[in-house]
Scaffold this motif. Structure first.
Motif, PDB file in Angstrom:
ATOM      1  N   ARG A  55       6.987  26.187   3.345  1.00  0.00           N
ATOM      2  CA  ARG A  55       5.972  27.234   3.130  1.00  0.00           C
ATOM      3  C   ARG A  55       4.820  27.074   4.123  1.00  0.00           C
ATOM      4  O   ARG A  55       4.337  28.063   4.688  1.00  0.00           O
ATOM      5  CB  ARG A  55       5.460  27.193   1.700  1.00  0.00           C
ATOM      6  CG  ARG A  55       6.438  27.761   0.682  1.00  0.00           C
ATOM      7  CD  ARG A  55       5.798  27.932  -0.688  1.00  0.00           C
ATOM      8  NE  ARG A  55       5.365  26.675  -1.276  1.00  0.00           N
ATOM      9  CZ  ARG A  55       6.156  25.864  -1.986  1.00  0.00           C
ATOM     10  NH1 ARG A  55       7.427  26.177  -2.181  1.00  0.00           N
ATOM     11  NH2 ARG A  55       5.680  24.742  -2.486  1.00  0.00           N
ATOM     12  N   ASP A  56       4.374  25.836   4.332  1.00  0.00           N
ATOM     13  CA  ASP A  56       3.262  25.582   5.259  1.00  0.00           C
ATOM     14  C   ASP A  56       3.615  25.966   6.692  1.00  0.00           C
ATOM     15  O   ASP A  56       2.739  26.383   7.457  1.00  0.00           O
ATOM     16  CB  ASP A  56       2.858  24.106   5.223  1.00  0.00           C
ATOM     17  CG  ASP A  56       2.213  23.697   3.912  1.00  0.00           C
ATOM     18  OD1 ASP A  56       1.816  24.591   3.135  1.00  0.00           O
ATOM     19  OD2 ASP A  56       2.107  22.490   3.657  1.00  0.00           O
ATOM     20  N   GLU A  58       5.806  28.314   7.581  1.00  0.00           N
ATOM     21  CA  GLU A  58       6.290  29.704   7.679  1.00  0.00           C
ATOM     22  C   GLU A  58       5.476  30.503   8.693  1.00  0.00           C
ATOM     23  O   GLU A  58       6.035  31.299   9.442  1.00  0.00           O
ATOM     24  CB  GLU A  58       6.223  30.366   6.305  1.00  0.00           C
ATOM     25  CG  GLU A  58       6.723  31.792   6.280  1.00  0.00           C
ATOM     26  CD  GLU A  58       8.210  31.911   6.595  1.00  0.00           C
ATOM     27  OE1 GLU A  58       8.609  32.966   7.111  1.00  0.00           O
ATOM     28  OE2 GLU A  58       8.958  30.956   6.337  1.00  0.00           O
ATOM     29  N   HIS A  59       4.178  30.278   8.747  1.00  0.00           N
ATOM     30  CA  HIS A  59       3.342  31.049   9.665  1.00  0.00           C
ATOM     31  C   HIS A  59       3.625  30.723  11.134  1.00  0.00           C
ATOM     32  O   HIS A  59       3.210  31.457  12.023  1.00  0.00           O
ATOM     33  CB  HIS A  59       1.854  30.837   9.348  1.00  0.00           C
ATOM     34  CG  HIS A  59       1.342  29.498   9.751  1.00  0.00           C
ATOM     35  ND1 HIS A  59       1.533  28.386   8.990  1.00  0.00           N
ATOM     36  CD2 HIS A  59       0.652  29.099  10.852  1.00  0.00           C
ATOM     37  CE1 HIS A  59       0.972  27.343   9.597  1.00  0.00           C
ATOM     38  NE2 HIS A  59       0.444  27.752  10.725  1.00  0.00           N
ATOM     39  N   LEU A  60       4.351  29.655  11.410  1.00  0.00           N
ATOM     40  CA  LEU A  60       4.671  29.285  12.794  1.00  0.00           C
ATOM     41  C   LEU A  60       5.883  30.030  13.332  1.00  0.00           C
ATOM     42  O   LEU A  60       6.143  30.012  14.529  1.00  0.00           O
ATOM     43  CB  LEU A  60       4.922  27.776  12.887  1.00  0.00           C
ATOM     44  CG  LEU A  60       3.743  26.878  12.500  1.00  0.00           C
ATOM     45  CD1 LEU A  60       4.159  25.419  12.560  1.00  0.00           C
ATOM     46  CD2 LEU A  60       2.548  27.140  13.413  1.00  0.00           C
ATOM     47  N   ARG A  61       6.624  30.674  12.435  1.00  0.00           N
ATOM     48  CA  ARG A  61       7.818  31.417  12.865  1.00  0.00           C
ATOM     49  C   ARG A  61       7.414  32.619  13.701  1.00  0.00           C
ATOM     50  O   ARG A  61       6.402  33.275  13.446  1.00  0.00           O
ATOM     51  CB  ARG A  61       8.612  31.895  11.662  1.00  0.00           C
ATOM     52  CG  ARG A  61       9.320  30.761  10.960  1.00  0.00           C
ATOM     53  CD  ARG A  61      10.090  31.226   9.784  1.00  0.00           C
ATOM     54  NE  ARG A  61      10.733  32.506  10.028  1.00  0.00           N
ATOM     55  CZ  ARG A  61      11.730  32.979   9.297  1.00  0.00           C
ATOM     56  NH1 ARG A  61      12.187  32.291   8.279  1.00  0.00           N
ATOM     57  NH2 ARG A  61      12.271  34.142   9.560  1.00  0.00           N
TER      58      ARG A  61
END
Length: 63
Positions: A55-56, A58-61
């Motif tokens: 979850r942490d 996920e924003h890097l995708r």
């Protein structure tokens, strides 16, 4: 009997024994890793931590 079979093509006993030892060691390592993976998969705390990491990140995708 097994040694006779494995050396019947002219392969030296030392080569057959070396290959058998390497194969046995590899099987043991795979079994140890499999057991560790199964233990981690059964650990609810580890599963929760892994889910949180996903979850942490996920924003890097990209998408």
């Amino acid at each position: 009997m097994a040694l006779d079979e494995l050396t019947s093509d002219g392969t030296p006993v030392s080569v057959v024994v070396r290959e058998a030892l390497i194969e046995a060691a590899a099987r043991r390592v795979r079994a140890r890793v499999r057991a560790e993976v199964e233990a981690l998969a059964a650990d609810p705390e580890d599963r929760a931590e892994a889910a949180q990491v996903l979850r942490d990140m996920e924003h890097l995708r990209a998408w």
